[in-house]
Design an enzyme around this catalytic site. Structure first.
Site, PDB file in Angstrom:
ATOM      1  N   ALA A 121       0.850  -1.196   0.000  1.00  0.00           N
ATOM      2  CA  ALA A 121       0.000   0.000   0.000  1.00  0.00           C
ATOM      3  C   ALA A 121       0.879   1.237   0.000  1.00  0.00           C
ATOM      4  O   ALA A 121       2.038   1.189   0.429  1.00  0.00           O
ATOM      5  CB  ALA A 121      -0.933   0.004   1.206  1.00  0.00           C
ATOM      6  N   SER A 127      -1.088   8.170  -2.411  1.00  0.00           N
ATOM      7  CA  SER A 127      -2.035   7.230  -3.021  1.00  0.00           C
ATOM      8  C   SER A 127      -2.996   7.948  -3.958  1.00  0.00           C
ATOM      9  O   SER A 127      -3.619   8.950  -3.586  1.00  0.00           O
ATOM     10  CB  SER A 127      -2.836   6.507  -1.936  1.00  0.00           C
ATOM     11  OG  SER A 127      -3.895   5.774  -2.514  1.00  0.00           O
ATOM     12  N   HIS A 129      -5.817   6.942  -4.686  1.00  0.00           N
ATOM     13  CA  HIS A 129      -7.186   6.771  -4.204  1.00  0.00           C
ATOM     14  C   HIS A 129      -7.716   8.056  -3.572  1.00  0.00           C
ATOM     15  O   HIS A 129      -8.926   8.274  -3.540  1.00  0.00           O
ATOM     16  CB  HIS A 129      -7.252   5.615  -3.206  1.00  0.00           C
ATOM     17  CG  HIS A 129      -7.157   4.271  -3.869  1.00  0.00           C
ATOM     18  ND1 HIS A 129      -8.187   3.732  -4.596  1.00  0.00           N
ATOM     19  CD2 HIS A 129      -6.147   3.370  -3.928  1.00  0.00           C
ATOM     20  CE1 HIS A 129      -7.827   2.552  -5.066  1.00  0.00           C
ATOM     21  NE2 HIS A 129      -6.598   2.313  -4.680  1.00  0.00           N
ATOM     22  N   ASP A 136      -9.739   0.110  -7.686  1.00  0.00           N
ATOM     23  CA  ASP A 136      -9.197  -1.243  -7.751  1.00  0.00           C
ATOM     24  C   ASP A 136     -10.325  -2.189  -8.144  1.00  0.00           C
ATOM     25  O   ASP A 136     -11.465  -2.039  -7.677  1.00  0.00           O
ATOM     26  CB  ASP A 136      -8.621  -1.668  -6.401  1.00  0.00           C
ATOM     27  CG  ASP A 136      -7.377  -0.876  -6.031  1.00  0.00           C
ATOM     28  OD1 ASP A 136      -6.756  -0.290  -6.932  1.00  0.00           O
ATOM     29  OD2 ASP A 136      -7.036  -0.842  -4.836  1.00  0.00           O
ATOM     30  N   GLU A 184       0.375  -3.479 -10.758  1.00  0.00           N
ATOM     31  CA  GLU A 184      -0.970  -3.640 -10.207  1.00  0.00           C
ATOM     32  C   GLU A 184      -1.976  -3.639 -11.347  1.00  0.00           C
ATOM     33  O   GLU A 184      -2.499  -2.593 -11.727  1.00  0.00           O
ATOM     34  CB  GLU A 184      -1.300  -2.513  -9.216  1.00  0.00           C
ATOM     35  CG  GLU A 184      -0.476  -2.545  -7.941  1.00  0.00           C
ATOM     36  CD  GLU A 184      -0.972  -1.547  -6.898  1.00  0.00           C
ATOM     37  OE1 GLU A 184      -1.976  -0.852  -7.170  1.00  0.00           O
ATOM     38  OE2 GLU A 184      -0.355  -1.466  -5.820  1.00  0.00           O
ATOM     39  N   HIS A 187      -5.486  -1.865 -10.787  1.00  0.00           N
ATOM     40  CA  HIS A 187      -5.596  -0.453 -10.423  1.00  0.00           C
ATOM     41  C   HIS A 187      -5.762   0.396 -11.685  1.00  0.00           C
ATOM     42  O   HIS A 187      -4.835   0.546 -12.472  1.00  0.00           O
ATOM     43  CB  HIS A 187      -4.340  -0.016  -9.650  1.00  0.00           C
ATOM     44  CG  HIS A 187      -4.388   1.411  -9.180  1.00  0.00           C
ATOM     45  ND1 HIS A 187      -4.755   1.757  -7.898  1.00  0.00           N
ATOM     46  CD2 HIS A 187      -4.109   2.565  -9.817  1.00  0.00           C
ATOM     47  CE1 HIS A 187      -4.691   3.072  -7.755  1.00  0.00           C
ATOM     48  NE2 HIS A 187      -4.298   3.590  -8.916  1.00  0.00           N
TER      49      HIS A 187
END
Length: 212
Positions: A121, A127, A129, A136, A184, A187
């Protein structure tokens, strides 16, 4: 409207001057479009108080996708093309996309980082996010077949079509030295159609695109 100088002043052929002007105008628009894309990574962290505009609760809006829980939000700028993308996939009999994570504020990302294994993470502020423009994904095949997302039909479809809706696979394989993040495949990041198509066609990262 074209500037009057383009039409009435200067030497040389008018059509060439018009072409030069439009090329310059297009270049300026492209530069502005790049500047409007938010870059978030270890070197470009977001402030603690950053919050995206107009967050949408996916639980209240879902149609062509599933949710890992009822408390997932995305910025409307990201949600609307995501909905169109999943609806298009469903029309081609590619079903079962599961949104596992969306917007996280700074404090929530701190918690996720503290609870995660090293490298699993991002630190708070680093991030995507927190932008509300990243999500995700997973698929039922990941659980049923105990396999990675990038081996599923859902991922194959996304790889071929997500750029058409303004999304990129943000942390591609073999680019860790550029992005600073491990591969990832689940993502996705919304950057707009023009940027997404150029990034995908050229096989580059967001970092590389924004440096041009």
């Amino acid at each position: 409207a074209l500037h009057l100088d383009v039409l009435t002043h200067g030497q040389g052929d008018f059509s060439q001057r018009l072409t030069d002007y439009l090329t310059s105008f297009k270049g300026e628009n492209e530069r502005q479009a790049r500047e409007d894309i938010l870059l978030v990574n270890f070197d470009h962290p977001l402030p603690e108080n950053y919050q995206p505009k107009e967050l949408v609760c996916l639980y209240e809006q879902r149609h062509s996708f599933r949710l890992a829980n009822s408390n997932i939000y995305l910025a409307r700028e990201c949600y609307e093309p995501m909905e169109r993308m999943f609806a298009a996939a469903e029309a081609e009999n590619v079903n079962g996309f599961i949104v596992t994570s969306g917007y996280r504020d700074y404090q929530r990302q701190q918690e996720v980082y503290a609870q995660s294994e090293p490298g699993k993470a991002q630190e708070a502020g680093a991030s995507e996010h927190q932008t509300g423009l990243a999500m995700d994904l997973s698929s039922p095949d990941c659980m049923v077949l105990n396999t990675w997302f990038d081996t599923t039909d859902a991922f194959k479809w996304l790889s071929e079509h997500c750029a058409e809706y303004g999304f990129i696979i943000r942390y591609p394989k073999g680019k860790t030295d550029i992005t600073g993040y491990d591969y990832e495949p689940w993502h996705l990041r919304y950057v707009g159609v023009d940027a997404a198509e150029e990034i995908t066609e050229q096989g580059i990262t967001l970092e590389e695109y924004l440096k041009r």
